[in-house]
Design a protein around this motif. Sequence first.
Motif, PDB file in Angstrom:
ATOM      1  N   GLN A   1     -10.914  -8.845   4.515  1.00 39.34           N
ATOM      2  CA  GLN A   1     -10.163  -8.190   3.444  1.00 39.34           C
ATOM      3  C   GLN A   1      -9.454  -9.221   2.558  1.00 39.34           C
ATOM      4  O   GLN A   1      -9.380  -9.053   1.331  1.00 39.34           O
ATOM      5  CB  GLN A   1      -9.153  -7.217   4.045  1.00 39.34           C
ATOM      6  CG  GLN A   1      -9.803  -6.017   4.715  1.00 39.34           C
ATOM      7  CD  GLN A   1      -8.818  -5.192   5.505  1.00 39.34           C
ATOM      8  OE1 GLN A   1      -7.927  -5.728   6.177  1.00 39.34           O
ATOM      9  NE2 GLN A   1      -8.956  -3.871   5.440  1.00 39.34           N
TER      10      GLN A   1
ATOM     11  N   ASP B   1      -5.068  -0.802  -5.687  1.00 39.24           N
ATOM     12  CA  ASP B   1      -6.137   0.146  -5.320  1.00 39.24           C
ATOM     13  C   ASP B   1      -6.859  -0.307  -4.056  1.00 39.24           C
ATOM     14  O   ASP B   1      -7.168   0.519  -3.176  1.00 39.24           O
ATOM     15  CB  ASP B   1      -7.138   0.281  -6.473  1.00 39.24           C
ATOM     16  CG  ASP B   1      -6.553   1.027  -7.662  1.00 39.24           C
ATOM     17  OD1 ASP B   1      -5.516   1.692  -7.493  1.00 39.24           O
ATOM     18  OD2 ASP B   1      -7.151   0.930  -8.764  1.00 39.24           O
ATOM     19  N   TYR B   2      -7.119  -1.601  -3.947  1.00 39.04           N
ATOM     20  CA  TYR B   2      -7.822  -2.100  -2.762  1.00 39.04           C
ATOM     21  C   TYR B   2      -6.970  -1.934  -1.504  1.00 39.04           C
ATOM     22  O   TYR B   2      -7.482  -1.544  -0.438  1.00 39.04           O
ATOM     23  CB  TYR B   2      -8.204  -3.570  -2.951  1.00 39.04           C
ATOM     24  CG  TYR B   2      -8.984  -4.106  -1.778  1.00 39.04           C
ATOM     25  CD1 TYR B   2     -10.336  -3.836  -1.638  1.00 39.04           C
ATOM     26  CD2 TYR B   2      -8.349  -4.866  -0.792  1.00 39.04           C
ATOM     27  CE1 TYR B   2     -11.053  -4.313  -0.551  1.00 39.04           C
ATOM     28  CE2 TYR B   2      -9.053  -5.345   0.293  1.00 39.04           C
ATOM     29  CZ  TYR B   2     -10.405  -5.058   0.413  1.00 39.04           C
ATOM     30  OH  TYR B   2     -11.111  -5.527   1.505  1.00 39.04           O
TER      31      TYR B   2
ATOM     32  N   ASP C   1      -4.674   0.341  -0.954  1.00 38.71           N
ATOM     33  CA  ASP C   1      -4.629   1.768  -0.616  1.00 38.71           C
ATOM     34  C   ASP C   1      -5.927   2.215   0.055  1.00 38.71           C
ATOM     35  O   ASP C   1      -5.905   2.948   1.060  1.00 38.71           O
ATOM     36  CB  ASP C   1      -4.389   2.595  -1.883  1.00 38.71           C
ATOM     37  CG  ASP C   1      -3.008   2.351  -2.472  1.00 38.71           C
ATOM     38  OD1 ASP C   1      -2.140   1.828  -1.754  1.00 38.71           O
ATOM     39  OD2 ASP C   1      -2.804   2.685  -3.662  1.00 38.71           O
ATOM     40  N   GLU C   2      -7.058   1.772  -0.484  1.00 38.18           N
ATOM     41  CA  GLU C   2      -8.353   2.141   0.099  1.00 38.18           C
ATOM     42  C   GLU C   2      -8.504   1.573   1.510  1.00 38.18           C
ATOM     43  O   GLU C   2      -8.995   2.261   2.423  1.00 38.18           O
ATOM     44  CB  GLU C   2      -9.491   1.640  -0.790  1.00 38.18           C
ATOM     45  CG  GLU C   2      -9.582   2.344  -2.133  1.00 38.18           C
ATOM     46  CD  GLU C   2     -10.604   1.715  -3.050  1.00 38.18           C
ATOM     47  OE1 GLU C   2     -11.266   0.741  -2.599  1.00 38.18           O
ATOM     48  OE2 GLU C   2     -10.748   2.168  -4.202  1.00 38.18           O
ATOM     49  N   SER C   3      -8.067   0.332   1.700  1.00 33.91           N
ATOM     50  CA  SER C   3      -8.169  -0.302   3.023  1.00 33.91           C
ATOM     51  C   SER C   3      -7.309   0.426   4.052  1.00 33.91           C
ATOM     52  O   SER C   3      -7.716   0.617   5.207  1.00 33.91           O
ATOM     53  CB  SER C   3      -7.746  -1.768   2.933  1.00 33.91           C
ATOM     54  OG  SER C   3      -8.591  -2.476   2.051  1.00 33.91           O
ATOM     55  N   SER C   4      -6.117   0.836   3.632  1.00 35.13           N
ATOM     56  CA  SER C   4      -5.225   1.553   4.548  1.00 35.13           C
ATOM     57  C   SER C   4      -5.802   2.923   4.914  1.00 35.13           C
ATOM     58  O   SER C   4      -5.732   3.348   6.072  1.00 35.13           O
ATOM     59  CB  SER C   4      -3.838   1.718   3.907  1.00 35.13           C
ATOM     60  OG  SER C   4      -3.229   0.462   3.692  1.00 35.13           O
ATOM     61  N   GLU C   5      -6.370   3.596   3.935  1.00 33.54           N
ATOM     62  CA  GLU C   5      -7.001   4.896   4.201  1.00 33.54           C
ATOM     63  C   GLU C   5      -8.151   4.746   5.183  1.00 33.54           C
ATOM     64  O   GLU C   5      -8.313   5.555   6.107  1.00 33.54           O
ATOM     65  CB  GLU C   5      -7.503   5.513   2.894  1.00 33.54           C
ATOM     66  CG  GLU C   5      -6.415   6.025   1.972  1.00 33.54           C
ATOM     67  CD  GLU C   5      -5.800   7.326   2.457  1.00 33.54           C
ATOM     68  OE1 GLU C   5      -6.237   7.852   3.501  1.00 33.54           O
ATOM     69  OE2 GLU C   5      -4.876   7.815   1.783  1.00 33.54           O
ATOM     70  N   GLU C   6      -8.955   3.712   4.991  1.00 29.55           N
ATOM     71  CA  GLU C   6     -10.080   3.468   5.897  1.00 29.55           C
ATOM     72  C   GLU C   6      -9.587   3.173   7.317  1.00 29.55           C
ATOM     73  O   GLU C   6     -10.186   3.638   8.298  1.00 29.55           O
ATOM     74  CB  GLU C   6     -10.928   2.315   5.379  1.00 29.55           C
ATOM     75  CG  GLU C   6     -11.698   2.638   4.103  1.00 29.55           C
ATOM     76  CD  GLU C   6     -12.447   1.439   3.560  1.00 29.55           C
ATOM     77  OE1 GLU C   6     -12.349   0.349   4.190  1.00 29.55           O
ATOM     78  OE2 GLU C   6     -13.123   1.581   2.531  1.00 29.55           O
TER      79      GLU C   6
ATOM     80  N   ASP D   1      -8.574   6.394   8.876  1.00 31.94           N
ATOM     81  CA  ASP D   1      -9.751   7.194   9.197  1.00 31.94           C
ATOM     82  C   ASP D   1     -10.427   6.711  10.479  1.00 31.94           C
ATOM     83  O   ASP D   1     -10.939   7.514  11.266  1.00 31.94           O
ATOM     84  CB  ASP D   1     -10.754   7.159   8.039  1.00 31.94           C
ATOM     85  CG  ASP D   1     -10.250   7.911   6.817  1.00 31.94           C
ATOM     86  OD1 ASP D   1      -9.306   8.710   6.966  1.00 31.94           O
ATOM     87  OD2 ASP D   1     -10.799   7.701   5.714  1.00 31.94           O
TER      88      ASP D   1
ATOM     89  N   SER E   1       0.838  -1.203   0.000  1.00 27.76           N
ATOM     90  CA  SER E   1       0.000   0.000   0.000  1.00 27.76           C
ATOM     91  C   SER E   1       0.869   1.248   0.000  1.00 27.76           C
ATOM     92  O   SER E   1       1.993   1.237   0.501  1.00 27.76           O
ATOM     93  CB  SER E   1      -0.936   0.009   1.213  1.00 27.76           C
ATOM     94  OG  SER E   1      -0.182   0.047   2.414  1.00 27.76           O
TER      95      SER E   1
END
Length: 247
Positions: free
Chosen positions: A84, A114-115, A117-122, A125, A41
Amino acid sequence: MEAEDYLAEQRDEVDSLEAIFPEEFTLVDEDPLSFKLVIVSKVSCSPDSETFSSITMTVTYTPSYPDEVADVVLSNFLCLDDEQKNRMDEIVEEECEQNLGMPMISILHMALQDYLDESSEEARDVVVRKRKEEKDREAQLELERLTSGTYVTAESFNKWVEGFKKDFYAKRGKKEKKKGGKMTGKDLFLSNKKMISSEDAFLEEGDIVDDLTVPLNENLDEELFEDMDLGELEAELEGLDDEDEDD
Protein backbone atom coordinates in the motif's frame (compact mmCIF):
# COMPACT_ATOMS: atom_id res chain seq x y z
CA MET A 1 6.86 33.77 -15.18
CA GLU A 2 9.16 35.56 -12.70
CA ALA A 3 10.35 34.09 -9.42
CA GLU A 4 8.10 36.50 -7.53
CA ASP A 5 5.10 35.25 -9.48
CA TYR A 6 5.89 31.61 -8.60
CA LEU A 7 6.32 32.55 -4.96
CA ALA A 8 3.00 34.43 -4.90
CA GLU A 9 1.17 31.48 -6.43
CA GLN A 10 2.76 29.13 -3.96
CA ARG A 11 1.82 31.41 -1.06
CA ASP A 12 -1.80 31.52 -2.26
CA GLU A 13 -1.95 27.74 -2.32
CA VAL A 14 -0.48 27.48 1.18
CA ASP A 15 -3.02 29.95 2.55
CA SER A 16 -5.83 28.05 0.87
CA LEU A 17 -4.67 24.67 2.25
CA GLU A 18 -4.29 26.08 5.77
CA ALA A 19 -7.84 27.44 5.61
CA ILE A 20 -9.31 24.15 4.32
CA PHE A 21 -7.34 21.87 6.67
CA PRO A 22 -6.68 23.94 9.81
CA GLU A 23 -6.04 20.95 12.08
CA GLU A 24 -4.15 18.81 9.56
CA PHE A 25 -1.88 21.60 8.24
CA THR A 26 1.49 22.48 9.76
CA LEU A 27 3.88 25.06 8.26
CA VAL A 28 7.45 23.71 8.34
CA ASP A 29 9.53 26.47 6.69
CA GLU A 30 9.19 29.79 4.88
CA ASP A 31 12.16 29.53 2.56
CA PRO A 32 11.65 27.46 0.66
CA LEU A 33 7.98 27.14 1.51
CA SER A 34 7.41 23.77 3.16
CA PHE A 35 4.48 22.29 5.06
CA LYS A 36 2.92 19.05 6.25
CA LEU A 37 -0.56 17.66 5.77
CA VAL A 38 -1.86 14.73 7.82
CA ILE A 39 -4.33 12.59 5.88
CA VAL A 40 -6.58 10.19 7.85
CA SER A 41 -9.03 7.64 6.51
CA LYS A 42 -12.70 8.30 7.16
CA VAL A 43 -13.41 4.71 8.25
CA SER A 44 -11.56 2.49 10.71
CA CYS A 45 -9.36 -0.37 9.58
CA SER A 46 -11.38 -2.95 11.52
CA PRO A 47 -15.02 -3.29 12.63
CA ASP A 48 -13.70 -4.02 16.14
CA SER A 49 -11.54 -0.93 16.64
CA GLU A 50 -11.39 2.81 16.23
CA THR A 51 -7.95 2.72 14.59
CA PHE A 52 -7.74 4.69 11.34
CA SER A 53 -5.10 4.43 8.66
CA SER A 54 -3.16 7.66 8.06
CA ILE A 55 -0.10 9.22 6.46
CA THR A 56 1.80 12.49 6.62
CA MET A 57 2.47 14.27 3.33
CA THR A 58 5.39 16.73 3.46
CA VAL A 59 5.55 19.20 0.55
CA THR A 60 8.50 21.43 -0.30
CA TYR A 61 8.02 23.83 -3.19
CA THR A 62 10.63 24.00 -5.93
CA PRO A 63 11.46 27.47 -7.34
CA SER A 64 9.34 27.03 -10.49
CA TYR A 65 6.40 25.15 -8.96
CA PRO A 66 3.76 24.53 -10.37
CA ASP A 67 5.59 24.43 -13.70
CA GLU A 68 7.83 21.86 -12.14
CA VAL A 69 6.99 19.12 -9.66
CA ALA A 70 7.24 19.91 -5.94
CA ASP A 71 9.18 17.64 -3.61
CA VAL A 72 6.55 15.38 -1.99
CA VAL A 73 7.46 12.85 0.72
CA LEU A 74 5.04 10.45 2.40
CA SER A 75 5.79 9.24 5.96
CA ASN A 76 4.26 8.09 9.27
CA PHE A 77 2.25 5.30 7.67
CA LEU A 78 -0.33 3.80 10.01
CA CYS A 79 -2.23 0.54 9.31
CA LEU A 80 -0.66 0.28 5.86
CA ASP A 81 1.55 -2.50 4.50
CA ASP A 82 4.51 -2.14 2.14
CA GLU A 83 2.40 -2.80 -0.94
CA GLN A 84 0.00 0.00 0.00
CA LYS A 85 2.89 2.36 0.72
CA ASN A 86 4.38 1.72 -2.71
CA ARG A 87 1.00 2.27 -4.34
CA MET A 88 0.62 5.65 -2.64
CA ASP A 89 4.03 6.74 -3.91
CA GLU A 90 2.87 5.78 -7.39
CA ILE A 91 -0.31 7.84 -6.97
CA VAL A 92 1.76 10.92 -6.08
CA GLU A 93 3.96 10.48 -9.12
CA GLU A 94 1.01 9.95 -11.47
CA GLU A 95 -0.96 12.96 -10.20
CA CYS A 96 2.06 15.25 -10.36
CA GLU A 97 2.70 14.35 -13.99
CA GLN A 98 -0.95 14.75 -14.98
CA ASN A 99 -1.40 18.14 -13.28
CA LEU A 100 1.91 19.77 -14.08
CA GLY A 101 1.52 23.52 -14.65
CA MET A 102 -1.27 24.05 -12.11
CA PRO A 103 -1.50 23.97 -8.29
CA MET A 104 -1.84 20.28 -7.48
CA ILE A 105 -1.51 19.75 -3.73
CA SER A 106 -5.30 19.67 -3.18
CA ILE A 107 -5.55 17.12 -5.99
CA LEU A 108 -2.83 14.99 -4.37
CA HIS A 109 -4.61 15.20 -1.03
CA MET A 110 -7.90 14.06 -2.59
CA ALA A 111 -6.29 11.12 -4.43
CA LEU A 112 -4.47 9.91 -1.31
CA GLN A 113 -7.60 10.37 0.83
CA ASP A 114 -9.62 8.21 -1.57
CA TYR A 115 -6.98 5.49 -1.52
CA LEU A 116 -6.87 5.43 2.30
CA ASP A 117 -10.66 5.15 2.50
CA GLU A 118 -10.76 2.32 -0.06
CA SER A 119 -7.95 0.44 1.71
CA SER A 120 -9.71 0.72 5.06
CA GLU A 121 -12.99 -0.51 3.58
CA GLU A 122 -11.21 -3.49 2.04
CA ALA A 123 -9.54 -4.32 5.37
CA ARG A 124 -12.91 -4.24 7.13
CA ASP A 125 -14.46 -6.42 4.42
CA VAL A 126 -11.70 -9.00 4.88
CA VAL A 127 -12.44 -9.26 8.61
CA VAL A 128 -16.21 -9.54 8.04
CA ARG A 129 -15.76 -12.12 5.27
CA LYS A 130 -13.47 -14.30 7.39
CA ARG A 131 -15.94 -14.23 10.26
CA LYS A 132 -18.78 -15.22 7.94
CA GLU A 133 -16.72 -18.05 6.47
CA GLU A 134 -15.94 -19.29 9.99
CA LYS A 135 -19.62 -19.19 10.98
CA ASP A 136 -20.58 -21.03 7.79
CA ARG A 137 -17.93 -23.66 8.48
CA GLU A 138 -19.19 -24.17 12.04
CA ALA A 139 -22.78 -24.41 10.81
CA GLN A 140 -21.76 -27.01 8.22
CA LEU A 141 -19.95 -29.08 10.84
CA GLU A 142 -23.01 -28.94 13.11
CA LEU A 143 -25.27 -30.01 10.24
CA GLU A 144 -22.98 -32.94 9.45
CA ARG A 145 -23.01 -33.94 13.12
CA LEU A 146 -26.81 -33.86 13.29
CA THR A 147 -27.32 -35.76 10.03
CA SER A 148 -24.61 -38.36 10.53
CA GLY A 149 -25.51 -41.97 11.33
CA THR A 150 -27.80 -44.60 9.82
CA TYR A 151 -30.88 -43.42 7.96
CA VAL A 152 -34.20 -45.03 8.97
CA THR A 153 -35.75 -47.32 6.38
CA ALA A 154 -38.92 -49.40 6.50
CA GLU A 155 -36.82 -52.51 7.06
CA SER A 156 -34.73 -51.03 9.86
CA PHE A 157 -37.83 -49.55 11.52
CA ASN A 158 -39.69 -52.89 11.50
CA LYS A 159 -36.64 -54.58 12.94
CA TRP A 160 -36.54 -52.01 15.73
CA VAL A 161 -40.25 -52.53 16.45
CA GLU A 162 -39.77 -56.29 16.82
CA GLY A 163 -36.90 -55.75 19.21
CA PHE A 164 -38.94 -53.23 21.19
CA LYS A 165 -41.83 -55.68 21.53
CA LYS A 166 -39.58 -58.47 22.77
CA ASP A 167 -37.97 -56.18 25.30
CA PHE A 168 -41.37 -54.81 26.42
CA TYR A 169 -42.94 -58.21 27.05
CA ALA A 170 -39.79 -59.51 28.73
CA LYS A 171 -39.86 -56.62 31.20
CA ARG A 172 -43.59 -57.07 31.71
CA GLY A 173 -43.11 -60.75 32.60
CA LYS A 174 -40.45 -59.86 35.14
CA LYS A 175 -42.77 -57.27 36.65
CA GLU A 176 -45.62 -59.78 37.07
CA LYS A 177 -43.23 -62.32 38.58
CA LYS A 178 -42.15 -59.79 41.19
CA LYS A 179 -45.81 -59.32 42.18
CA GLY A 180 -45.99 -62.98 43.17
CA GLY A 181 -48.42 -63.88 40.42
CA LYS A 182 -51.08 -61.38 41.52
CA MET A 183 -52.67 -59.25 38.82
CA THR A 184 -54.10 -55.78 39.15
CA GLY A 185 -57.49 -54.93 37.65
CA LYS A 186 -55.71 -53.20 34.80
CA ASP A 187 -53.45 -56.21 34.15
CA LEU A 188 -56.45 -58.53 34.24
CA PHE A 189 -58.39 -56.37 31.82
CA LEU A 190 -55.48 -56.02 29.36
CA SER A 191 -54.60 -59.71 29.48
CA ASN A 192 -58.16 -60.96 28.76
CA LYS A 193 -59.44 -59.84 25.34
CA LYS A 194 -62.84 -61.41 26.06
CA MET A 195 -63.35 -58.90 28.88
CA ILE A 196 -62.82 -56.08 26.36
CA SER A 197 -64.99 -57.42 23.53
CA SER A 198 -68.15 -58.73 25.13
CA GLU A 199 -70.18 -58.87 28.33
CA ASP A 200 -70.90 -62.51 27.50
CA ALA A 201 -67.27 -63.39 28.16
CA PHE A 202 -67.92 -62.94 31.89
CA LEU A 203 -70.88 -65.27 31.84
CA GLU A 204 -69.01 -68.05 30.06
CA GLU A 205 -66.68 -68.42 33.00
CA GLY A 206 -69.41 -70.13 35.09
CA ASP A 207 -73.10 -70.23 35.94
CA ILE A 208 -74.95 -67.24 37.34
CA VAL A 209 -75.87 -67.69 40.97
CA ASP A 210 -78.47 -65.99 43.10
CA ASP A 211 -76.09 -63.38 44.51
CA LEU A 212 -75.07 -62.31 40.96
CA THR A 213 -71.45 -63.36 41.45
CA VAL A 214 -69.15 -65.25 39.12
CA PRO A 215 -66.04 -67.24 40.01
CA LEU A 216 -63.16 -64.84 40.54
CA ASN A 217 -59.68 -65.32 39.24
CA GLU A 218 -57.58 -66.76 42.01
CA ASN A 219 -54.82 -64.32 41.23
CA LEU A 220 -57.10 -61.26 41.43
CA ASP A 221 -55.72 -58.55 43.64
CA GLU A 222 -58.43 -58.17 46.29
CA GLU A 223 -56.87 -54.96 47.59
CA LEU A 224 -58.39 -53.19 44.55
CA PHE A 225 -61.88 -53.61 46.09
CA GLU A 226 -61.12 -52.66 49.70
CA ASP A 227 -62.53 -49.14 49.34
CA MET A 228 -65.78 -50.20 47.65
CA ASP A 229 -69.16 -50.09 49.48
CA LEU A 230 -70.52 -53.57 48.69
CA GLY A 231 -73.94 -52.64 50.07
CA GLU A 232 -74.34 -49.87 47.53
CA LEU A 233 -73.05 -52.12 44.76
CA GLU A 234 -75.65 -54.79 45.63
CA ALA A 235 -78.44 -52.18 45.67
CA GLU A 236 -77.44 -50.93 42.26
CA LEU A 237 -77.39 -54.44 40.85
CA GLU A 238 -80.87 -55.16 42.28
CA GLY A 239 -82.13 -51.99 40.65
CA LEU A 240 -80.81 -53.20 37.31
CA ASP A 241 -82.69 -56.48 37.78
CA ASP A 242 -85.95 -54.63 38.48
CA GLU A 243 -85.56 -52.61 35.28
CA ASP A 244 -84.99 -55.82 33.29
CA GLU A 245 -88.19 -57.36 34.71
CA ASP A 246 -90.23 -54.26 33.83
CA ASP A 247 -88.97 -54.49 30.26
